[in-house]
Design an enzyme around this catalytic site. Structure first.
Site, PDB file in Angstrom:
ATOM      1  N   SER A   1      -7.099   5.585  -0.228  1.00 21.74           N
ATOM      2  CA  SER A   1      -7.330   4.321  -0.918  1.00 21.74           C
ATOM      3  C   SER A   1      -8.816   3.978  -0.864  1.00 21.74           C
ATOM      4  O   SER A   1      -9.452   4.110   0.189  1.00 21.74           O
ATOM      5  CB  SER A   1      -6.520   3.199  -0.266  1.00 21.74           C
TER       6      SER A   1
ATOM      7  N   ASP B   1       0.824  -1.219   0.000  1.00 27.53           N
ATOM      8  CA  ASP B   1       0.000   0.000   0.000  1.00 27.53           C
ATOM      9  C   ASP B   1       0.856   1.267   0.000  1.00 27.53           C
ATOM     10  O   ASP B   1       0.335   2.371   0.102  1.00 27.53           O
ATOM     11  CB  ASP B   1      -0.922  -0.010   1.219  1.00 27.53           C
TER      12      ASP B   1
ATOM     13  N   GLN C   1      -5.034  -1.120  -7.248  1.00 30.79           N
ATOM     14  CA  GLN C   1      -5.695  -0.231  -6.292  1.00 30.79           C
ATOM     15  C   GLN C   1      -6.338   0.937  -7.037  1.00 30.79           C
ATOM     16  O   GLN C   1      -5.755   1.479  -7.969  1.00 30.79           O
ATOM     17  CB  GLN C   1      -4.685   0.319  -5.278  1.00 30.79           C
TER      18      GLN C   1
END
Length: 295
Positions: free
Chosen positions: A237, A213, A287
């Site tokens: 996110s 991430d 993502q």
């Protein structure tokens, strides 16, 4: 580990704290508690929630290995509270198992995740070639790059910007945090946990999920000359997916190759490929994130 423990002041100490952080506490059948980040303030790092959710799911499955996870962020986590993870055993077959994980704080969900597990077996195989980039030994660490520009860092941001981190990152093409320039939506960096880890494959999968991430969302910002430090950008996110292809060690160098094929409507879409130093493709990620311009 006490939730009130101060943040460690070395990278090795940070790794020890991260190992403890991902060691979720079982409080009942399929119910786990994730500890708070020592010294954490404000919003919980999304990679932490994903990694703790994966650890919770992994502890409900035997003889099968996690090969993919798909997570949706609904609310920002709050560092003032631990996170509760409820695991739902949706499916157990001969070859595959499926687990659904709901992460909650103060009675409301902050993340939903589905993880799939497979009993090991052989099959047809192929993979992408690793990009031709400098090796990590030829590059400066992000910590060194940050230290070189510490005179440019506002005093109020100084301790956060320069603090030790548990993930060692070495960007192949370093960029200026304070004066970002427009560039192609691609970036490459080497990553590894900054100290040796125990020989626990489940922990290594959780560590990689945590680190995955750290680079994706910024890739979609590159063509626009902004980053997460730009005052007019609101970023977060929205979802996160990880596919785990092959065995690896998260405390050895891994190349994170990211690209962003599209952005629009206040969202940016990003993809990542993770290679070992000898060129094995061990994981893929994707993502979509919020990229909202504010006045």
């Amino acid at each position: 580990m006490s939730e009130e423990t101060a943040r460690a002041d070395t990278a090795a100490g940070q790794v020890d704290q991260l190992i403890d952080l991902l060691d979720v506490e079982r409080i009942d059948t399929d119910l786990y508690r994730g500890a708070r980040q020592p010294g954490g303030v404000g919003r919980v790092f999304g990679g932490q929630v994903i990694a703790q959710a994966l650890q919770s799911a992994q502890r409900s499955v035997e003889e099968k290995i996690a090969h993919s996870l798909h997570a949706y962020f609904m609310r920002p986590g709050n560092e003032d509270f631990p996170i509760i993870y409820r695991v739902v055993r949706d499916y157990d077959g001969g070859s595959f198992s499926n687990r659904r994980v709901i992460a909650m704080q103060q009675g409301v969900p902050i993340l939903n995740m589905i993880a799939s597990f497979q009993r090991p077996e052989d099959g047809l195989s192929h993979q992408d070639d690793m990009p031709d980039v400098p090796m990590p030994d030829e590059l400066k660490s992000e910590s060194e790059l940050r230290a070189e520009i510490q005179d440019q860092v506002p005093e109020s941001f100084h301790s956060f910007f320069l603090r030790p981190r548990p993930i060692d990152i070495r960007p192949c093409h370093p960029r200026n945090w304070f004066k970002p320039e427009k560039s192609a939506p691609r970036q490459y960096c080497w990553i590894r946990v900054a100290a040796p880890l125990p020989d626990d494959p489940a922990l290594h999968r959780a560590m990689l999920s945590y680190a995955s991430d750290m680079a994706l969302l910024g890739t979609a910002m590159l063509p626009h000359g902004v980053n997460w430090m730009t005052s007019k950008i609101q970023s977060a996110s929205l979802d996160h997916a990880v596919w785990l292809h092959e065995a690896f060690r998260a405390d050895e160098w891994l190349l994170y190759a990211c690209d962003s094929p599209w952005a629009g409507h206040a969202r940016g879409f990003n993809r990542g490929r993770i290679f070992t130093r000898d060129g094995r493709l061990v994981a893929s990620t994707s993502q979509e994130g919020l990229m909202r311009l504010r006045e």
